[in-house]
Motif scaffolding. Structure first.
Motif, PDB file in Angstrom:
ATOM      1  N   PRO A 116     -12.650   6.718  -3.781  1.00  0.00           N
ATOM      2  CA  PRO A 116     -11.939   8.058  -4.253  1.00  0.00           C
ATOM      3  C   PRO A 116     -10.943   7.992  -5.239  1.00  0.00           C
ATOM      4  N   GLU A 117     -11.094   9.021  -6.253  1.00  0.00           N
ATOM      5  CA  GLU A 117     -10.083   8.877  -7.378  1.00  0.00           C
ATOM      6  C   GLU A 117      -8.437   8.856  -6.809  1.00  0.00           C
ATOM      7  N   ALA A 118      -8.316   9.803  -5.820  1.00  0.00           N
ATOM      8  CA  ALA A 118      -7.225  10.158  -5.314  1.00  0.00           C
ATOM      9  C   ALA A 118      -6.622   9.226  -4.388  1.00  0.00           C
ATOM     10  N   ARG A 119      -7.528   8.097  -4.006  1.00  0.00           N
ATOM     11  CA  ARG A 119      -7.124   7.356  -3.008  1.00  0.00           C
ATOM     12  C   ARG A 119      -5.664   6.709  -2.847  1.00  0.00           C
ATOM     13  N   PHE A 120      -5.169   6.108  -4.045  1.00  0.00           N
ATOM     14  CA  PHE A 120      -4.133   5.491  -4.180  1.00  0.00           C
ATOM     15  C   PHE A 120      -2.710   6.119  -4.884  1.00  0.00           C
ATOM     16  N   THR A 121      -3.138   7.600  -5.040  1.00  0.00           N
ATOM     17  CA  THR A 121      -1.988   8.409  -5.643  1.00  0.00           C
ATOM     18  C   THR A 121      -0.705   8.370  -4.904  1.00  0.00           C
ATOM     19  N   GLY A 122      -0.005   8.201  -5.699  1.00  0.00           N
ATOM     20  CA  GLY A 122       1.471   8.035  -5.049  1.00  0.00           C
ATOM     21  C   GLY A 122       2.041   6.862  -4.251  1.00  0.00           C
ATOM     22  N   MET A 123       1.115   5.764  -4.440  1.00  0.00           N
ATOM     23  CA  MET A 123       1.581   4.848  -3.697  1.00  0.00           C
ATOM     24  C   MET A 123       2.313   3.928  -4.582  1.00  0.00           C
ATOM     25  N   THR A 124       3.388   3.245  -3.919  1.00  0.00           N
ATOM     26  CA  THR A 124       4.101   2.242  -4.543  1.00  0.00           C
ATOM     27  C   THR A 124       3.982   0.838  -4.105  1.00  0.00           C
ATOM     28  N   GLY A 125       3.927  -0.056  -5.064  1.00  0.00           N
ATOM     29  CA  GLY A 125       3.519  -1.503  -4.471  1.00  0.00           C
ATOM     30  C   GLY A 125       4.977  -2.484  -4.390  1.00  0.00           C
ATOM     31  N   ASP A 126       5.000  -3.336  -3.427  1.00  0.00           N
ATOM     32  CA  ASP A 126       6.161  -4.059  -3.142  1.00  0.00           C
ATOM     33  C   ASP A 126       5.660  -5.503  -3.399  1.00  0.00           C
ATOM     34  N   PRO A 127       6.247  -5.767  -4.621  1.00  0.00           N
ATOM     35  CA  PRO A 127       5.811  -7.010  -5.020  1.00  0.00           C
ATOM     36  C   PRO A 127       5.890  -8.499  -4.178  1.00  0.00           C
ATOM     37  N   ALA A 128       7.022  -8.341  -3.369  1.00  0.00           N
ATOM     38  CA  ALA A 128       7.454  -9.501  -2.180  1.00  0.00           C
ATOM     39  C   ALA A 128       6.278  -9.333  -1.476  1.00  0.00           C
ATOM     40  N   ALA A 129       5.908  -8.298  -0.739  1.00  0.00           N
ATOM     41  CA  ALA A 129       4.739  -8.167   0.138  1.00  0.00           C
ATOM     42  C   ALA A 129       3.548  -8.487  -0.307  1.00  0.00           C
ATOM     43  N   GLY A 130       3.511  -8.248  -1.745  1.00  0.00           N
ATOM     44  CA  GLY A 130       2.233  -8.597  -2.572  1.00  0.00           C
ATOM     45  C   GLY A 130       2.054  -9.951  -2.558  1.00  0.00           C
ATOM     46  N   GLU A 131       3.109 -10.756  -2.744  1.00  0.00           N
ATOM     47  CA  GLU A 131       3.099 -12.159  -2.859  1.00  0.00           C
ATOM     48  C   GLU A 131       2.355 -12.791  -1.671  1.00  0.00           C
ATOM     49  N   ARG A 132       2.734 -12.284  -0.368  1.00  0.00           N
ATOM     50  CA  ARG A 132       2.131 -12.903   0.889  1.00  0.00           C
ATOM     51  C   ARG A 132       0.644 -12.577   0.820  1.00  0.00           C
ATOM     52  N   VAL A 133       0.275 -11.447   0.461  1.00  0.00           N
ATOM     53  CA  VAL A 133      -1.220 -11.201   0.224  1.00  0.00           C
ATOM     54  C   VAL A 133      -1.690 -11.721  -0.543  1.00  0.00           C
ATOM     55  N   PHE A 134      -1.264 -12.473  -1.776  1.00  0.00           N
ATOM     56  CA  PHE A 134      -1.912 -13.227  -2.884  1.00  0.00           C
ATOM     57  C   PHE A 134      -2.053 -14.325  -2.158  1.00  0.00           C
ATOM     58  N   THR A 135      -0.978 -15.053  -1.479  1.00  0.00           N
ATOM     59  CA  THR A 135      -1.200 -16.363  -0.859  1.00  0.00           C
ATOM     60  C   THR A 135      -2.175 -16.376   0.211  1.00  0.00           C
ATOM     61  N   ALA A 136      -2.165 -15.454   1.129  1.00  0.00           N
ATOM     62  CA  ALA A 136      -3.122 -15.334   2.213  1.00  0.00           C
ATOM     63  C   ALA A 136      -4.549 -15.164   1.556  1.00  0.00           C
TER      64      ALA A 136
END
Length: 299
Positions: A29-49
Motif C-alpha cells: 500500500p502506498e501509505a504504508r511507510f508514510t511518516g516513518m523515520t529510520g534509525d541507522p544504528a538499528a538498521g545496522e543490526r538488521v543489515f548484519t542479521a
C-alpha cells in the motif's frame, strides 16, 4: 464449427487476460511507510542479521570493503546464474535514487521500482515477514554506506526463466505471509523464528526445493543439495543436528563445532554476521532449531 472455434478463441483470450492480471506485480500500500523515520544504528543490526553484505559486496572483498555493496558475486543454479546487483547508494548504478517505498517493495514483495518482478534468488519470500520498522531502519543504514559506480552485471538466465512475468506465477505458488513454525509460545522462540525464517533466511539454503524451485516446507530445514551442484547443505532439525543449544549458539559465534571442526563455504559469512549479534539472538536461533520436529514437518 466456426462458432466452436470462436468460443475456444474467446476462452483462450479470457484465460490469458486472467493470467496476466493474476501474475501482475503486487505492491505494498502506498501509505504504508508514510511518516516513518529510520534509525541507522538499528538498521545496522538488521543489515548484519540479514547478511546483506555477504551477497552484495564485490567478489573477494575483505575488511571495510565489504561495506561497499557494488555487487558482482555469482550464484549458480539449475535455472541459470544470478549475479548480485549493486545496492550501494550510488544514484545511477545503485539504489540511491530509490525512495523508501521502492526499497520496501523490492525487499518485501520482490518488485522493482520499474514494476518488474525480481528473481527469487533475492530471498524476498523470507524478507516478506520483516517488520516495517526493520525495513525502514535498514533503508536508513544503507544510505550511510559508501557509493559505488560499478554497474550491475546482467543475470545469465535463459528461456523460459528469463520471462519475468513467469515469476509472478511462481509467487502465486510460493509467496505467503504464513510462518513455517506457527506456534511460538514465548518471546525467545518468536525471536528465533524471526531470525531463522525472515532476516537470516536460513531456509533458502537448508530446505529442499521442489521441481519449480519453491521451498518444500514439509521438509523444513532438513538439508538440501547445494545449488552450485557440489555437495549438499546439512539439515538443522534435531534428528540431523544433535548438538545441544549451547553448542549451536557457540558455533554461530565462533564457527567451531563440538568436534573442533570449523565452518566452511558460505557458512563462514553467516558466522561472521551472527558473531556480531547479541548473544540472546544466537540463543534464540538455537532454541528455535531445538524446537523443530524431526523430519521438518510442522503439522
Amino acid at each position: 464449427m466456426r462458432k466452436a472455434i470462436g468460443i475456444v478463441v474467446l476462452a483462450a483470450i479470457a484465460a490469458a487476460g486472467a493470467g496476466w492480471v493474476l501474475t501482475a506485480p503486487k505492491r505494498l500500500p502506498e501509505a504504508r511507510f508514510t511518516g516513518m523515520t529510520g534509525d541507522p544504528a538499528a538498521g545496522e543490526r538488521v543489515f548484519t542479521a540479514a547478511g546483506c553484505a555477504s551477497c552484495h559486496h564485490a567478489p573477494d572483498a575483505s575488511g571495510e570493503d565489504k561495506l561497499v555493496l557494488s555487487g558482482g558475486q555469482r550464484f549458480a543454479s539449475d535455472y541459470g546464474t544470478f549475479v548480485a546487483p549493486n545496492i550501494s547508494p550510488d544514484p545511477e548504478n545503485g539504489i540511491g535514487d530509490w525512495g523508501l517505498a521502492d526499497f520496501a517493495n523490492a525487499v518485501m514483495r520482490g518488485v522493482s521500482p520499474s514494476g518488474q518482478h525480481l528473481y527469487p534468488a533475492f530471498p524476498y519470500t523470507a524478507y516478506a515477514h520483516m517488520r516495517d520498522k526493520d525495513v525502514v531502519d535498514l533503508w536508513a543504514y544503507l544510505l550511510t554506506l559508501p557509493a559505488s559506480e560499478t554497474p550491475s552485471p546482467p543475470h545469465e538466465v535463459g528461456f523460459p526463466f528469463n520471462i519475468r512475468r513467469g515469476v509472478g506465477a511462481w509467487k502465486l505458488l510460493y509467496m505467503s505471509d504464513d510462518w513455517v513454525m506457527s506456534d511460538v509460545p514465548d518471546a525467545q522462540l518468536e525471536r528465533g523464528r524471526y531470525l531463522v525464517e525472515a532476516l537470516a533466511h536460513c531456509g533458502e539454503c537448508h530446505t529442499p526445493r521442489d521441481g519449480l524451485g519453491g521451498l518444500d516446507t514439509s521438509a523444513w530445514l532438513t538439508g538440501a543439495p547445494n545449488p552450485n551442484g557440489r555437495g549438499s547443505i546439512p539439515g538443522l532439525t534435531p534428528d540431523r543436528l544433535d548438538w545441544d543449544a549451547g553448542s549451536i549458539a557457540y558455533y554461530l559465534e565462533s564457527g567451531f563445532t563440538p568436534d573442533y571442526d570449523s565452518a566452511g563455504g558460505h557458512m563462514v559469512a553467516v558466522v561472521e554476521n551472527f558473531a556480531k549479534l547479541d548473544p540472546a539472538d544466537r540463543e534464540a536461533v538455537a532454541a528455535y532449531l531445538k524446537a523443530l520436529p524431526a523430519g521438518g514437518a510442522m503439522d
